[in-house]
Design a protein around this motif. Structure first.
Motif, mmCIF file in Angstrom:
data_model
loop_
_atom_site.group_PDB
_atom_site.id
_atom_site.type_symbol
_atom_site.label_atom_id
_atom_site.label_comp_id
_atom_site.label_asym_id
_atom_site.label_seq_id
_atom_site.Cartn_x
_atom_site.Cartn_y
_atom_site.Cartn_z
ATOM 1 N N GLN A 74 29.771 5.199 14.706
ATOM 2 C CA GLN A 74 31.012 5.055 15.466
ATOM 3 C C GLN A 74 30.846 4.148 16.684
ATOM 4 O OE1 GLN A 74 31.902 9.108 16.523
ATOM 5 N NE2 GLN A 74 32.913 9.545 14.597
ATOM 6 N N LYS A 75 29.613 3.902 17.080
ATOM 7 C CA LYS A 75 29.380 3.231 18.360
ATOM 8 C C LYS A 75 29.560 1.725 18.241
ATOM 9 C CE LYS A 75 26.192 3.180 22.250
ATOM 10 N NZ LYS A 75 24.857 3.528 22.721
ATOM 11 N N ARG A 76 30.470 1.214 19.021
ATOM 12 C CA ARG A 76 30.691 -0.226 19.110
ATOM 13 C C ARG A 76 30.786 -0.573 20.597
ATOM 14 N NH1 ARG A 76 29.510 0.362 14.720
ATOM 15 N NH2 ARG A 76 30.402 -0.380 12.766
ATOM 16 N N VAL A 77 29.665 -0.943 21.158
ATOM 17 C CA VAL A 77 29.619 -1.259 22.585
ATOM 18 C C VAL A 77 29.098 -2.672 22.740
ATOM 19 C CG1 VAL A 77 28.648 -0.655 24.820
ATOM 20 C CG2 VAL A 77 29.239 1.157 23.204
ATOM 21 N N ASN A 95 31.517 -1.090 29.435
ATOM 22 C CA ASN A 95 31.889 -0.895 28.031
ATOM 23 C C ASN A 95 31.378 0.434 27.491
ATOM 24 O OD1 ASN A 95 33.058 -3.425 28.113
ATOM 25 N ND2 ASN A 95 31.331 -4.466 27.148
ATOM 26 N N LEU A 96 30.161 0.807 27.873
ATOM 27 C CA LEU A 96 29.579 2.062 27.404
ATOM 28 C C LEU A 96 30.355 3.254 27.943
ATOM 29 C CD1 LEU A 96 27.313 3.586 25.927
ATOM 30 C CD2 LEU A 96 25.950 3.401 28.028
ATOM 31 N N HIS A 99 33.643 3.566 26.186
ATOM 32 C CA HIS A 99 33.472 4.082 24.824
ATOM 33 C C HIS A 99 33.255 5.595 24.832
ATOM 34 C CE1 HIS A 99 32.389 4.142 20.603
ATOM 35 N NE2 HIS A 99 31.295 4.790 20.926
ATOM 36 N N TRP A 100 32.367 6.050 25.692
ATOM 37 C CA TRP A 100 32.113 7.490 25.782
ATOM 38 C C TRP A 100 33.361 8.245 26.228
ATOM 39 C CZ3 TRP A 100 26.807 7.121 28.735
ATOM 40 C CH2 TRP A 100 25.752 7.003 27.807
ATOM 41 N N THR A 103 36.471 7.880 23.275
ATOM 42 C CA THR A 103 36.243 8.304 21.895
ATOM 43 C C THR A 103 35.509 9.649 21.909
ATOM 44 O OG1 THR A 103 34.032 7.338 21.598
ATOM 45 C CG2 THR A 103 35.938 5.865 21.270
ATOM 46 N N SER A 105 32.651 10.096 20.785
ATOM 47 C CA SER A 105 31.210 9.879 20.786
ATOM 48 C C SER A 105 30.532 10.406 22.045
ATOM 49 C CB SER A 105 30.894 8.394 20.603
ATOM 50 O OG SER A 105 31.324 7.657 21.719
#
Length: 199
Positions: A74-77, A95-96, A99-100, A103, A105
């Protein structure tokens, strides 16, 4: 430059059938979305995927190993390559954190870190993942070395650990809404140091 999913782990035992592995990972994502981390189990994934538990355990030796593959899938960073180390690291952290925060994730990874404190399989899976991430972030530092931004003797792995430590602490304390100015200050401390007598 994007981060490839699932690159940090090699399967054990018999070679995976890609279609079957994808079906199991699809099922794992669905179970996680419906039941959350507390309701996630190999049994539930096996039922959902219509696969045998021995097949899942042959390819993923623990629940944590399967969850890490789901996480990486799932991770797209994006890791920027701006030609400037400070901008690259600030962009990566921004970006990280997004994302966390945006989502599932972040919750998955937080749970994996927690489980690793009491489960040796989870600890081993997390350590393997962290080693791969250390090398990946270290490449950003090595690029900066090649540009002359970083002294040749600097250990890129240690710098990567400092960046990861900052990120993981924010994940574990649910402080993923830091503004860009705060991220930039932290990155500057890592890059420039904090001594009043800098050499």
């Amino acid at each position: 430059m994007g981060e490839a999913a699932g690159t940090g782990r090699k399967s054990i035992g018999a070679r995976r059938n890609p279609d079957s592995a994808d079906a199991i990972l699809d099922a794992a994502e669905a179970v996680l979305a419906e039941a959350g981390y507390s309701g996630f189990s190999i049994e539930a994934v096996a039922r959902r995927a219509r696969a045998g538990k021995p097949t899942i355990y042959r390819w993923w030796p623990s629940k944590a190993a399967l969850l890490l593959d789901v996480y990486q899938r799932q991770k797209r960073v994006d890791v920027p390559d701006t030609g400037n180390l400070e901008d690259d690291l600030v962009g990566f952290l921004k970006n990280l954190f997004a994302h966390w925060r945006l989502t599932a994730s972040g919750n998955v990874f937080r749970s994996l870190i927690a489980e690793a404190q009491s489960d040796s399989h989870a600890a081993a899976a997390l350590a393997g993942y962290a080693t791969g991430r250390r090398a990946h972030t270290g490449q950003v530092i090595e690029r900066a070395k090649a540009r002359g931004e970083v002294a040749p003797e600097v250990d890129a792995g240690i710098v990567a650990d400092l960046i990861a430590s900052y990120a993981w602490r924010h994940l574990l304390t649910n402080r993923l809404d830091e503004d860009q100015a705060t991220l930039r200050t932290a990155v500057r401390y890592v890059i420039s140091g904090i001594s009043a007598r800098r050499r």
